[in-house]
Enzyme design. Structure first.
Site, PDB file in Angstrom:
ATOM      1  N   ASN A  77       0.802  -1.233   0.000  1.00  0.00           N
ATOM      2  CA  ASN A  77       0.000   0.000   0.000  1.00  0.00           C
ATOM      3  C   ASN A  77       0.833   1.281   0.000  1.00  0.00           C
ATOM      4  O   ASN A  77       0.306   2.367   0.190  1.00  0.00           O
ATOM      5  CB  ASN A  77      -0.946   0.021   1.207  1.00  0.00           C
ATOM      6  CG  ASN A  77      -1.780  -1.241   1.294  1.00  0.00           C
ATOM      7  OD1 ASN A  77      -1.542  -2.065   2.165  1.00  0.00           O
ATOM      8  ND2 ASN A  77      -2.714  -1.412   0.388  1.00  0.00           N
ATOM      9  N   ILE A  84       1.051   6.843   0.212  1.00  0.00           N
ATOM     10  CA  ILE A  84       0.367   5.830   1.011  1.00  0.00           C
ATOM     11  C   ILE A  84      -1.085   5.719   0.570  1.00  0.00           C
ATOM     12  O   ILE A  84      -1.781   6.724   0.464  1.00  0.00           O
ATOM     13  CB  ILE A  84       0.406   6.219   2.511  1.00  0.00           C
ATOM     14  CG1 ILE A  84       1.848   6.481   2.947  1.00  0.00           C
ATOM     15  CG2 ILE A  84      -0.254   5.147   3.382  1.00  0.00           C
ATOM     16  CD1 ILE A  84       1.979   7.309   4.210  1.00  0.00           C
ATOM     17  N   CYS A  85      -1.522   4.491   0.319  1.00  0.00           N
ATOM     18  CA  CYS A  85      -2.918   4.255  -0.029  1.00  0.00           C
ATOM     19  C   CYS A  85      -3.663   3.890   1.255  1.00  0.00           C
ATOM     20  O   CYS A  85      -3.550   2.773   1.750  1.00  0.00           O
ATOM     21  CB  CYS A  85      -3.027   3.131  -1.055  1.00  0.00           C
ATOM     22  SG  CYS A  85      -4.711   2.843  -1.585  1.00  0.00           S
ATOM     23  N   LEU A  86      -4.381   4.866   1.809  1.00  0.00           N
ATOM     24  CA  LEU A  86      -5.089   4.677   3.066  1.00  0.00           C
ATOM     25  C   LEU A  86      -6.295   5.609   3.061  1.00  0.00           C
ATOM     26  O   LEU A  86      -6.156   6.800   2.796  1.00  0.00           O
ATOM     27  CB  LEU A  86      -4.141   5.013   4.232  1.00  0.00           C
ATOM     28  CG  LEU A  86      -4.642   4.770   5.650  1.00  0.00           C
ATOM     29  CD1 LEU A  86      -4.942   3.284   5.877  1.00  0.00           C
ATOM     30  CD2 LEU A  86      -3.623   5.252   6.665  1.00  0.00           C
TER      31      LEU A  86
END
Length: 152
Positions: A77, A84-86
């Site tokens: 992620n 950041i993939c969040l």
């Protein structure tokens, strides 16, 4: 003005009562922050020190801070640019950012993401499939990267 007083309050709280394994400080200006997250015990990032950059936008807290890893990390992620993939780092409707969240909550969420990757919403498809279908190899690569880039 609201942003400055809120940031000052948040930074003061982060200095006096930081979440375990997390430190955060100003990098010159109030809207340019740095953070360190220690890799969690029993994760491939254990003993690693990961540096992050936090840029606080003008519209904070109505817009989430932009956070990225400065230390390379092998994670499904987090991409090679440190993005950041969040969900909590994005505004609705795609994201889950709310003004009630703060920098401490975000850093804790990132720390949790490091311990529990989400391979179903990857930024790095190859690492994600490795995590899903060849976990021992993923763990080995993640440990190697941690030693190489995040070792003290």
């Amino acid at each position: 003005m609201q942003r400055a007083s809120r940031l000052t309050r948040e930074l003061s709280l982060l200095a006096t009562e930081p979440p375990p394994g997390i430190t955060c400080w100003q990098n010159g200006q109030l809207d340019d922050l740095r953070a360190q997250i220690l890799g969690g015990v029993d994760t491939p990032y254990e003993k690693g020190i990961f540096n992050l950059e936090i840029i606080v936008p003008e519209r904070y807290p109505f817009e989430p801070p932009k956070i990225r890893f400065l230390t390379p990390i092998y994670h499904p992620n987090i991409d090679s640019a440190g993005r950041i993939c969040l969900d909590v780092l994005k505004l609705p409707p795609k994201g889950a950012w709310r003004p009630s969240l703060n920098i401490s909550t975000l850093l804790t969420s990132i720390q949790l993401l490091m311990a529990e990757p989400n391979p179903d919403d990857p930024l790095m498809a190859d690492i994600s499939s490795e995590y899903k279908y060849n976990k021992p190899l993923f763990l080995l690569n993640a440990r190697e990267w941690t030693e190489k880039y995040a070792g003290q």
